[in-house]
Design an enzyme around this catalytic site. Structure first.
Site, PDB file in Angstrom:
ATOM      1  CB  CYS A   1      50.279  61.735  68.123  1.00 35.66           C
ATOM      2  SG  CYS A   1      51.845  60.878  68.365  1.00 35.66           S
TER       3      CYS A   1
ATOM      4  CB  THR B   1      45.959  70.327  70.059  1.00 35.25           C
ATOM      5  OG1 THR B   1      46.893  69.541  69.302  1.00 35.25           O
ATOM      6  CG2 THR B   1      46.236  71.797  69.799  1.00 35.25           C
TER       7      THR B   1
ATOM      8  CE  LYS C   1      46.854  63.176  84.829  1.00 40.26           C
ATOM      9  NZ  LYS C   1      46.036  62.030  84.368  1.00 40.26           N
TER      10      LYS C   1
ATOM     11  CD  GLU D   1      56.678  65.515  71.741  1.00 40.55           C
ATOM     12  OE1 GLU D   1      56.100  65.618  70.637  1.00 40.55           O
ATOM     13  OE2 GLU D   1      57.913  65.571  71.863  1.00 40.55           O
TER      14      GLU D   1
ATOM     15  CB  ALA E   1      44.848  68.785  77.418  1.00 40.70           C
ATOM     16  N   GLY E   2      46.842  70.676  75.756  1.00 38.97           N
ATOM     17  CA  GLY E   2      48.176  71.269  75.633  1.00 38.97           C
ATOM     18  C   GLY E   2      48.134  72.791  75.697  1.00 38.97           C
TER      19      GLY E   2
ATOM     20  CD  GLU F   1      44.956  63.844  67.105  1.00 42.86           C
ATOM     21  OE1 GLU F   1      44.599  64.510  68.109  1.00 42.86           O
ATOM     22  OE2 GLU F   1      46.070  63.332  66.992  1.00 42.86           O
TER      23      GLU F   1
HETATM   24  P1  NAD Z   1      44.087  64.299  76.712  1.00 44.03           P
HETATM   25  O1  NAD Z   1      44.726  65.605  76.406  1.00 44.03           O
HETATM   26  O2  NAD Z   1      42.647  64.276  76.964  1.00 44.03           O
HETATM   27  O3  NAD Z   1      44.761  63.676  78.022  1.00 44.03           O
HETATM   28  C1  NAD Z   1      46.149  63.437  78.108  1.00 44.03           C
HETATM   29  C2  NAD Z   1      46.566  63.482  79.564  1.00 44.03           C
HETATM   30  O4  NAD Z   1      46.417  64.803  80.050  1.00 44.03           O
HETATM   31  C3  NAD Z   1      45.735  62.608  80.488  1.00 44.03           C
HETATM   32  O5  NAD Z   1      46.577  62.122  81.506  1.00 44.03           O
HETATM   33  C4  NAD Z   1      44.716  63.584  81.064  1.00 44.03           C
HETATM   34  O6  NAD Z   1      44.212  63.169  82.309  1.00 44.03           O
HETATM   35  C5  NAD Z   1      45.558  64.841  81.184  1.00 44.03           C
HETATM   36  N1  NAD Z   1      44.861  66.115  81.082  1.00 44.03           N
HETATM   37  C6  NAD Z   1      43.813  66.432  80.306  1.00 44.03           C
HETATM   38  N2  NAD Z   1      43.510  67.745  80.435  1.00 44.03           N
HETATM   39  C7  NAD Z   1      44.427  68.263  81.282  1.00 44.03           C
HETATM   40  C8  NAD Z   1      44.672  69.565  81.798  1.00 44.03           C
HETATM   41  N3  NAD Z   1      43.914  70.604  81.478  1.00 44.03           N
HETATM   42  N4  NAD Z   1      45.706  69.739  82.649  1.00 44.03           N
HETATM   43  C9  NAD Z   1      46.503  68.705  82.984  1.00 44.03           C
HETATM   44  N5  NAD Z   1      46.321  67.446  82.541  1.00 44.03           N
HETATM   45  C10 NAD Z   1      45.286  67.233  81.699  1.00 44.03           C
HETATM   46  O7  NAD Z   1      44.531  63.327  75.550  1.00 44.03           O
HETATM   47  P2  NAD Z   1      44.144  61.800  75.343  1.00 44.03           P
HETATM   48  O8  NAD Z   1      42.774  61.728  74.786  1.00 44.03           O
HETATM   49  O9  NAD Z   1      44.448  61.017  76.577  1.00 44.03           O
HETATM   50  O10 NAD Z   1      45.238  61.371  74.256  1.00 44.03           O
HETATM   51  C11 NAD Z   1      45.062  61.535  72.913  1.00 44.03           C
HETATM   52  C12 NAD Z   1      45.764  62.778  72.421  1.00 44.03           C
HETATM   53  O11 NAD Z   1      47.167  62.718  72.685  1.00 44.03           O
HETATM   54  C13 NAD Z   1      45.644  62.920  70.915  1.00 44.03           C
HETATM   55  O12 NAD Z   1      45.355  64.256  70.579  1.00 44.03           O
HETATM   56  C14 NAD Z   1      47.035  62.553  70.421  1.00 44.03           C
HETATM   57  O13 NAD Z   1      47.376  63.074  69.181  1.00 44.03           O
HETATM   58  C15 NAD Z   1      47.898  63.066  71.507  1.00 44.03           C
HETATM   59  N6  NAD Z   1      49.217  62.399  71.470  1.00 44.03           N
HETATM   60  C16 NAD Z   1      50.324  63.098  71.050  1.00 44.03           C
HETATM   61  C17 NAD Z   1      51.559  62.460  70.957  1.00 44.03           C
HETATM   62  C18 NAD Z   1      52.790  63.189  70.513  1.00 44.03           C
HETATM   63  O14 NAD Z   1      53.874  62.689  70.761  1.00 44.03           O
HETATM   64  N7  NAD Z   1      52.700  64.341  69.871  1.00 44.03           N
HETATM   65  C19 NAD Z   1      51.665  61.117  71.273  1.00 44.03           C
HETATM   66  C20 NAD Z   1      50.523  60.434  71.667  1.00 44.03           C
HETATM   67  C21 NAD Z   1      49.298  61.091  71.772  1.00 44.03           C
END
Ligand code: NAD
Length: 477
Positions: free
Chosen positions: A287, A233, A179, A253, A235-236, A383
């Protein structure tokens, strides 16, 4: 191979199908704000269809392939990605503002290379693993695919982050429902097109862009065996909670706020030449970007001046121009978020350059540097995910290491020293998943991932395939 920018269908079970609710979304170009194209928006029913297809594929033709045959299929997929690489890099630059020089490497070149790496690794994954038993007889350890993978990815490095999940999952014999996010939904089709052209059996890889609810539905779906997530973090944590409740394996990640630690003997010329590369890659939307610069008091003014000069002199412009060093951020919302952090920073620190919205159109922010930043302030702890750097002074090496580790995050980092051994020793004291000495670069054969709030688990390297395998021990006498 130019990509079609109007994509009304989802890729499910080896076929192009209309989303059940008929929804779509428009994508905009980060540098102009103009419409770029449109893509189908998946709903939860579509996720159900994709997961069912991925489950069928597990035990179908794909499940019956030998490791060598699986390897050959993955290598065909790598070839198809490679054919599409040049156009893919331009497409992602238009979607999220990534300068084309970087995009060419990470979105154009990288996905095929990563896929090839895991394709080659797959060939050896059925090697016999028999271990003698201390009480007689032996144990056969079988390495089986975990099953159906729910992969959820962000917009900042959309191609490699998806492939860092799909390629090892396929190597292990798993099937995948990917997705991608709406911000970069169009480039997700490159993966679907390449899977299709490579002739992977139906249902092995399914691609459905959609919003958070669709991601949440996938993560908690009863037909999913493991979740692989890259994103914030925030959403994680939610995804980790779901996985915990379901006792479902999960790789997370997440975000970062890494340091660029300048030791007192550092070659400042080298440091200066790498500031944009290690601290502001992809306009700071990275990230592992080393956005906290730590400088010894003895050379503090010199470091602040250097960072200000380099960042203030960066070429800001069209991400498709090879000379561009800083492009726009991904959306208007992201630009506003970055600017709100600049406002916050002005209250407690000294802005030495940049920090305003820029350009006539698109989502540009002048790259900014804050000096005299207290490590406890929000601009040093949170961040920002845009072109904003903070510079903090330290007293001695112990103080520098303490400041570096005084963070919720632990993803990347760099130590600068003319003495490589000293640099290595300081690097090893930083609580982080990866750190460089006098440079920072992910290596395909080395594990990458975070500690603390930067995540759980590792991707890349041979370690990257382990989360997709489950062992079964058969004791024999
Ligand atoms: P985000 O968490 O908003 O979204 C990431 C993905 O998760 C999207 O596909 C989104 O639709 C989905 N999503 C969001 N909430 C969800 C939930 N509750 N359940 C399931 N899916 C959900 O992040 P973003 O704004 O798209 O990306 C930026 C973030 O990603 C930054 O914090 C960045 O540091 C992180 N990131 C980490 C790494 C790594 O390898 N550690 C690499 C790249 C980006």
């Amino acid at each position: 191979m130019p990509h079609d920018l109007e994509r009304p269908d989802l890729y499910i079970d080896g076929a192009w199908v209309a989303p059940r609710k008929g929804e779509s979304f428009e994508q905009h170009e980060a540098s102009t704000g103009q419409r770029l194209g449109s893509a189908a928006m998946a709903g939860t029913d579509d996720v159900d269809d994709a997961v069912a297809a991925a489950r069928r594929a597990l035990t179908g033709e794909w499940g019956r392939l030998t490791a060598a045959e699986r390897s050959a299929a993955i290598l065909r997929f790598a070839d198809e990605l490679k054919k599409r690489g040049r156009d893919t890099s331009a497409l992602v630059s238009r979607e999220n503002g990534m300068p084309i020089a970087l995009s060419g490497m990470v979105n154009g070149f990288g996905p095929a290379v990563i896929t090839r790496y895991y394709g080659e690794l797959a060939a050896g994954l059925d090697a016999e693993d028999i271990r003698p038993s201390p009480t007689g007889g032996d144990t056969v350890v079988l390495h089986r695919p975990v099953g159906v993978i729910g992969a959820v990815t962000p917009w900042n490095y959309p191609q490699p982050l998806a492939i860092m999940k799909i390629a090892p999952a396929l190597a292990a014999g798993c099937t995948v429902v990917l997705k991608p996010p709406p911000e970069t939904g169009l480039d997700g089709y490159v993966i679907a097109d390449a899977v299709h052209a490579a002739g992977l059996p139906a249902g092995v890889v399914n691609v459905l862009a959609g919003g958070r609810e669709v991601g949440a539905h996938l993560v908690g779906h009863p037909g999913v065996d493991k979740v692989a997530f890259t994103g914030s973090t925030l959403a994680g944590r939610t995804i980790g909670e779901t996985a915990g409740r379901l006792l479902r394996p999960v790789t997370l990640e997440l975000g970062g706020k890494s340091v660029s630690l300048v030791l007192d003997d550092a070659d400042l010329g080298l440091f200066a030449s790498k500031i944009l590369e290690v601290s502001l890659p992809n306009n700071g939307q990275t990230c592992h970007a080393a956005t906290r610069i730590l400088a010894p008091r003895s050379r503090y003014a010199e470091v602040v001046d250097l960072v200000t000069d380099v960042v203030g002199g960066a070429v800001v412009g069209d991400p498709l121009d090879p000379a561009t060093q800083i492009g726009p951020v991904v959306t208007a919302a992201q630009r506003d978020r970055v600017l709100s952090y600049v406002e916050l920073g002005r209250q407690t620190a000294r802005l030495t350059t940049g920090g305003s919205a820029a350009g006539e159109a698109g989502w540009f922010v002048e790259p900014a540097v804050f000096a005299d930043v207290d490590n406890s302030s929000p601009i040093a702890q949170e961040e920002i995910f845009g072109p904003v750097l903070v510079v903090t002074p330290y007293d001695d090496v112990d103080d520098a290491v303490a400041i570096a580790n005084d963070s919720d995050f632990g993803l990347g980092g760099v130590v600068w020293s003319a003495d490589a051994e000293r640099g290595f020793d300081v690097a090893a004291r930083i609580e982080t998943g990866s750190v460089g000495v006098n440079h920072y670069e992910l290596h395909i054969n080395a594990p990458f991932g975070g500690v603390k709030s930067s995540g759980l688990g590792r991707e890349l390297g041979p370690e990257g395939v382990e989360p997709y395998l489950r062992t079964q021990s058969i004791y024999r006498r």
